[in-house]
Each structure stands twice: as C-alpha cells, then as structure tokens.
Design a protein around this motif. Structure first.
Motif, PDB file in Angstrom:
ATOM      1  N   SER A 166       1.125  -1.299   0.177  1.00 25.66           N
ATOM      2  CA  SER A 166      -0.076  -0.089   0.015  1.00 25.66           C
ATOM      3  C   SER A 166       0.939   1.286  -0.096  1.00 25.66           C
ATOM      4  O   SER A 166       0.383   2.206  -0.482  1.00 25.66           O
ATOM      5  CB  SER A 166      -0.918  -0.115   1.191  1.00 25.66           C
ATOM      6  OG  SER A 166      -0.318  -0.274   2.554  1.00 25.66           O
ATOM      7  N   TRP A 217      -2.011   2.956  -1.856  1.00 30.58           N
ATOM      8  CA  TRP A 217      -3.307   2.458  -1.876  1.00 30.58           C
ATOM      9  C   TRP A 217      -3.588   2.523  -0.266  1.00 30.58           C
ATOM     10  O   TRP A 217      -2.761   2.683   0.688  1.00 30.58           O
ATOM     11  CB  TRP A 217      -3.403   0.940  -2.293  1.00 30.58           C
ATOM     12  CG  TRP A 217      -3.376   0.789  -3.652  1.00 30.58           C
ATOM     13  CD1 TRP A 217      -3.667   1.749  -4.608  1.00 30.58           C
ATOM     14  CD2 TRP A 217      -2.989  -0.341  -4.437  1.00 30.58           C
ATOM     15  NE1 TRP A 217      -3.327   1.315  -5.816  1.00 30.58           N
ATOM     16  CE2 TRP A 217      -2.949   0.061  -5.762  1.00 30.58           C
ATOM     17  CE3 TRP A 217      -2.415  -1.691  -4.185  1.00 30.58           C
ATOM     18  CZ2 TRP A 217      -2.521  -0.949  -6.759  1.00 30.58           C
ATOM     19  CZ3 TRP A 217      -2.253  -2.478  -4.985  1.00 30.58           C
ATOM     20  CH2 TRP A 217      -2.177  -2.130  -6.524  1.00 30.58           C
ATOM     21  N   ARG A 218      -4.750   2.297  -0.091  1.00 34.54           N
ATOM     22  CA  ARG A 218      -5.259   2.170   1.566  1.00 34.54           C
ATOM     23  C   ARG A 218      -5.136   0.753   1.928  1.00 34.54           C
ATOM     24  O   ARG A 218      -5.546  -0.064   1.446  1.00 34.54           O
ATOM     25  CB  ARG A 218      -6.854   2.573   1.961  1.00 34.54           C
ATOM     26  CG  ARG A 218      -7.561   2.346   2.930  1.00 34.54           C
ATOM     27  CD  ARG A 218      -7.442   3.651   3.923  1.00 34.54           C
ATOM     28  NE  ARG A 218      -7.897   3.266   5.291  1.00 34.54           N
ATOM     29  CZ  ARG A 218      -8.928   3.390   5.589  1.00 34.54           C
ATOM     30  NH1 ARG A 218      -9.911   4.354   4.936  1.00 34.54           N
ATOM     31  NH2 ARG A 218      -9.169   3.464   6.995  1.00 34.54           N
ATOM     32  N   HIS A 219      -4.366   0.531   3.293  1.00 36.80           N
ATOM     33  CA  HIS A 219      -4.147  -0.687   3.852  1.00 36.80           C
ATOM     34  C   HIS A 219      -5.190  -0.744   4.760  1.00 36.80           C
ATOM     35  O   HIS A 219      -5.536  -0.006   5.852  1.00 36.80           O
ATOM     36  CB  HIS A 219      -2.766  -0.699   4.388  1.00 36.80           C
ATOM     37  CG  HIS A 219      -2.516  -1.685   5.195  1.00 36.80           C
ATOM     38  ND1 HIS A 219      -1.469  -1.712   6.260  1.00 36.80           N
ATOM     39  CD2 HIS A 219      -3.134  -3.098   5.478  1.00 36.80           C
ATOM     40  CE1 HIS A 219      -1.360  -3.029   6.662  1.00 36.80           C
ATOM     41  NE2 HIS A 219      -2.468  -3.615   6.465  1.00 36.80           N
ATOM     42  N   VAL A 253      -5.960  -2.450  -0.109  1.00 37.04           N
ATOM     43  CA  VAL A 253      -5.371  -3.925   0.418  1.00 37.04           C
ATOM     44  C   VAL A 253      -5.973  -4.294   1.572  1.00 37.04           C
ATOM     45  O   VAL A 253      -5.906  -3.643   2.629  1.00 37.04           O
ATOM     46  CB  VAL A 253      -3.819  -3.671   0.600  1.00 37.04           C
ATOM     47  CG1 VAL A 253      -3.183  -5.028   1.046  1.00 37.04           C
ATOM     48  CG2 VAL A 253      -3.062  -2.671  -0.629  1.00 37.04           C
TER      49      VAL A 253
END
Ligand code: AP5
Ligand code: MG
Length: 180
Positions: A21, A26-28, A80
């Motif tokens: 991420s 991206w957003r974890h 993610v």
C-alpha cells in the motif's frame, strides 16, 4: 485495484500489505489493526471483540462486516485488505458490498508459509495474542474457517500463490511481479 491478502497467522500479511500500500499509495485496511485500536480505546466494540481475540477465536461475522462495509463504501483509491475476509460468509458479504459500488476483487494473494516459520516469527514478536496456546488456536481457526477461502477464490480464478518463506524483501519482490 482491490487486493486481498490471505494466509495463516504470522504469514506476513500485515508486513506485505503495508509495503504494497505504501508502494502504490493504496489504502491498507487491516481488520486486526482496526480491532486492536478499538480494544486500546476501550470502546464497546473493543471490549466485545477482545473476548474473542485474546483466545484466538474469530470475532463474529456481523461485527466485522458492519465495521468494514462503511469504510469500503467511502474508499476511492486502491485497497489492500489484510485479514478480511476470513470466513466464507465474510467473503460473500464482501462480494455484495463491492457489487453495490460497482467494484470487484482483482487479486487474492495467498501467502504460503511453512508452519515452523510461522511459530518462530510469532513467538519472537510477542503481541498479546502471541502466547503459544493462543497461536495454536489461531492456527486451528485458520484451518477450519479461513483456509476454505482458497478454493472459494480459486473457483473465481483470483488466487495467486506467493512463497512467503523468504526475507521480507524477497517476498515483496515476488508480490510485485504478480500485482504489477
Ligand atoms: P490479525 O491481526 O489479522 O492476526 P493474524 O491473522 O493472526 O495474523 P498476524 O497479524 O499475526 O500475522 P500477519 O500475517 O499479519 O503477519 P505479520 O506481517 O504481522 O487478527 C487478530 C485477531 O483479530 C484474530 O485472531 C481475530 O480474533 C480478530 N480478527 C481480525 N480480523 C478478523 C476478521 N476478518 N474476522 C473475525 N475476526 C477477525 O508478521 C508476523 C511477524 O513475522 C512479525 O513480527 C513480522 O515482523 C515477522 N515477519 C513478517 N514477514 C517476515 C519474513 N518474510 N521473514 C521473517 N519475519 C517476518
Ligand atoms: Mg497482521
């Protein structure tokens, strides 16, 4: 892009989900981290969840699904997912939530790690639920309730099996080949 990490406790889901991420911005989304945060803040949800987590049992599906569906609806970047879904019911509910926002899972990354590596990693870390007996129950719970997701997602052609036994960097390089 929506990717899901699947694998036993200690497989490196959290470690690799963070790397991935960060790399793609991206957003974890880790249900374990969300729950531990609730426990730390002694919220009603946290107090309830802790009764399951300290024993290494899964928190009931309804609680998890509620917690995650709001976040999913409001998420526009890549995601993610780490530690969710963990049961067939959670996977079905995830599919419905994603359908409602016209999205779908792109890949399920299955981190395959030998059990001896799992136990040595977890016993070195020492999180609250890394007590030997609790680890055993987490592994048992994984086998009973979460492992069936491998064939569930295999039928959809989504599974990518990754060797998770190497160093963090080795595993990440293997992941990148599959995701990029
Ligand atoms: P959760 O937090 O998801 O725990 P888990 O699945 O048991 O997995 P871990 O977080 O221990 O391992 P990991 O695969 O993330 O590995 P990590 O990167 O940390 O869930 C905790 C509890 O919350 C559950 O038992 C349940 O009660 C509840 N819960 C959460 N989600 C739920 C859901 N969806 N439904 C119901 N209940 C839910 O690595 C482990 C260690 O190894 C670290 O110390 C790390 O530094 C090290 N390490 C990582 N990679 C390597 C490597 N390649 N080589 C050497 N060491 C490594
Ligand atoms: Mg984790």
């Amino acid at each position: 892009m929506i990717v899901v990490f699947l694998g036993p406790p200690g497989a490196g889901k959290g470690t690799q989900a963070k790397k991935l991420s960060d790399y793609f911005e991206w957003r974890h989304l880790s249900t374990g981290d969300l729950l531990r945060n609730e426990v730390k803040n002694k919220t009603e949800l946290g107090l309830l969840a802790n009764e399951f987590m300290r024993k290494g049992d899964l928190v009931p599906d309804s609680i998890i699904i509620n917690m995650i569906s709001n976040i999913l609806e409001n998420q526009n970047s890549g995601i993610v997912l780490d530690g969710f879904p963990r049961t067939i019911d959670q996977a079905k509910s995830l599919r419905l939530s994603l359908e409602e926002i016209s999205k779908k899972i792109d890949k399920v990354l299955f981190l395959d790690v030998e059990e001896s590596n799992i136990t040595s990693r977890l016993s070195q870390r020492g999180r609250k639920d890394d007590d030997p007996e609790v680890i055993l129950n987490r592994l048992r719970t994984y086998g009973e309730l979460t492992q069936p997701l491998i064939s569930f997602y295999q039928k959809e052609g989504l599974i990518e099996k990754i060797d998770g036994n190497g160093t963090e960097e080795n595993v990440f390089n293997n992941l990148l080949k599959v995701v990029a």
